[in-house]
Scaffold this active site. Sequence first.
Site, PDB file in Angstrom:
ATOM      1  N   HIS A   1      36.658  34.805  42.883  1.00 57.40           N
ATOM      2  CA  HIS A   1      36.798  34.081  44.017  1.00 57.40           C
ATOM      3  C   HIS A   1      35.350  33.891  44.734  1.00 57.40           C
ATOM      4  CE1 HIS A   1      36.512  38.123  46.262  1.00 57.40           C
ATOM      5  NE2 HIS A   1      36.022  37.462  47.097  1.00 57.40           N
TER       6      HIS A   1
ATOM      7  N   ASP B   1      40.209  38.313  38.926  1.00 57.42           N
ATOM      8  CA  ASP B   1      39.134  38.083  39.777  1.00 57.42           C
ATOM      9  C   ASP B   1      37.813  38.386  39.139  1.00 57.42           C
ATOM     10  OD1 ASP B   1      37.839  37.234  41.961  1.00 57.42           O
ATOM     11  OD2 ASP B   1      38.480  38.602  43.400  1.00 57.42           O
TER      12      ASP B   1
ATOM     13  N   SER C   1      32.303  41.449  48.307  1.00 52.79           N
ATOM     14  CA  SER C   1      32.996  40.952  47.106  1.00 52.79           C
ATOM     15  C   SER C   1      31.854  40.503  45.882  1.00 52.79           C
ATOM     16  CB  SER C   1      33.629  39.484  47.530  1.00 52.79           C
ATOM     17  OG  SER C   1      34.955  39.884  47.798  1.00 52.79           O
TER      18      SER C   1
HETATM   19  N1  ARG Z   1      37.374  39.650  49.795  1.00 55.91           N
HETATM   20  C1  ARG Z   1      36.195  40.401  50.183  1.00 55.91           C
HETATM   21  C2  ARG Z   1      34.952  39.598  50.169  1.00 55.91           C
HETATM   22  O1  ARG Z   1      34.814  38.517  49.746  1.00 55.91           O
HETATM   23  C3  ARG Z   1      36.191  41.727  49.727  1.00 55.91           C
HETATM   24  C4  ARG Z   1      37.038  42.683  50.550  1.00 55.91           C
HETATM   25  C5  ARG Z   1      37.062  43.940  50.119  1.00 55.91           C
HETATM   26  N2  ARG Z   1      37.763  44.738  50.934  1.00 55.91           N
HETATM   27  C6  ARG Z   1      38.226  45.861  51.036  1.00 55.91           C
HETATM   28  N3  ARG Z   1      38.730  46.422  51.968  1.00 55.91           N
HETATM   29  N4  ARG Z   1      37.743  46.795  49.991  1.00 55.91           N
HETATM   30  O2  ARG Z   1      33.839  39.889  50.417  1.00 55.91           O
END
Ligand code: ARG
Length: 241
Positions: free
Chosen positions: A62, A116, A202
Amino acid sequence: MRISAPVFAVLVLVLSALPADAVVGGRAAPVTPWAVALFDAAGNFFCGGALIGPDKVVTAAHCTVERTALGDRDRLPADLTVVAGRADLDAKDGRTAKVAGIWRHPAFTDVAAGDDVATLTLAAALPYRPVRVAEAVPGRTATVYGWGRTGELRAPSRTLRQVDVPIRSDAECAARVPDYRPDGMLCAGFPEGGRDACEGDSGGPLTVAGELVGVVSYGRGCARPDQPGVYTRLSRYQDRI
Ligand code: ARG
């Protein structure tokens, strides 16, 4: 919902008393050369990654897609810069590398559906020791690294932070994460919450004893009780990355 002034005041106090640590509930990390930061063409940090070969970075699929008001757009290799050997994003130490190619898992559609994972091939090798990929074992204490938010309502950190979280069993993950896929995902966190990755982390590394077991993928909020963080299980993709 309307919030009265006293309730609002209490909320502000409670939120400002939360620990100010990226990733949530963590501590400052030393320079960790295999924990890399990804920057876009405008010079903005947007995701983490991990150096798994002299010229190879693993990150989240992503992270290779840019969300815009007009919809999703693939990020292009020419737009990306990898920064390694730098804990403070405003400093100049470490090295930068341009990206020659992006591989994104062909089955990736959405974080909740899994797969992912992506790799970036660098235009030149970096002079740092890559991190080895290993199996994730439930019960072990893992460490997640990142420049992400230090709380759901907090700003991202400009300096690298780390936090320790236990790897949970697949049964525990499946009970708490809708669509949990034990083959390609793992989850980690405390039942009471308080420590977790958050937005901006992420693509970044989850390690056990210095070996890479996961990539930060998603979570419901950050550090909430009974909401473990979800990571891409890298051992599953070892033959493709
Ligand atoms: N989707 C998030 C990003 O793009 C990462 C989120 C991780 N969240 C968590 N509660 N571990 O940075």
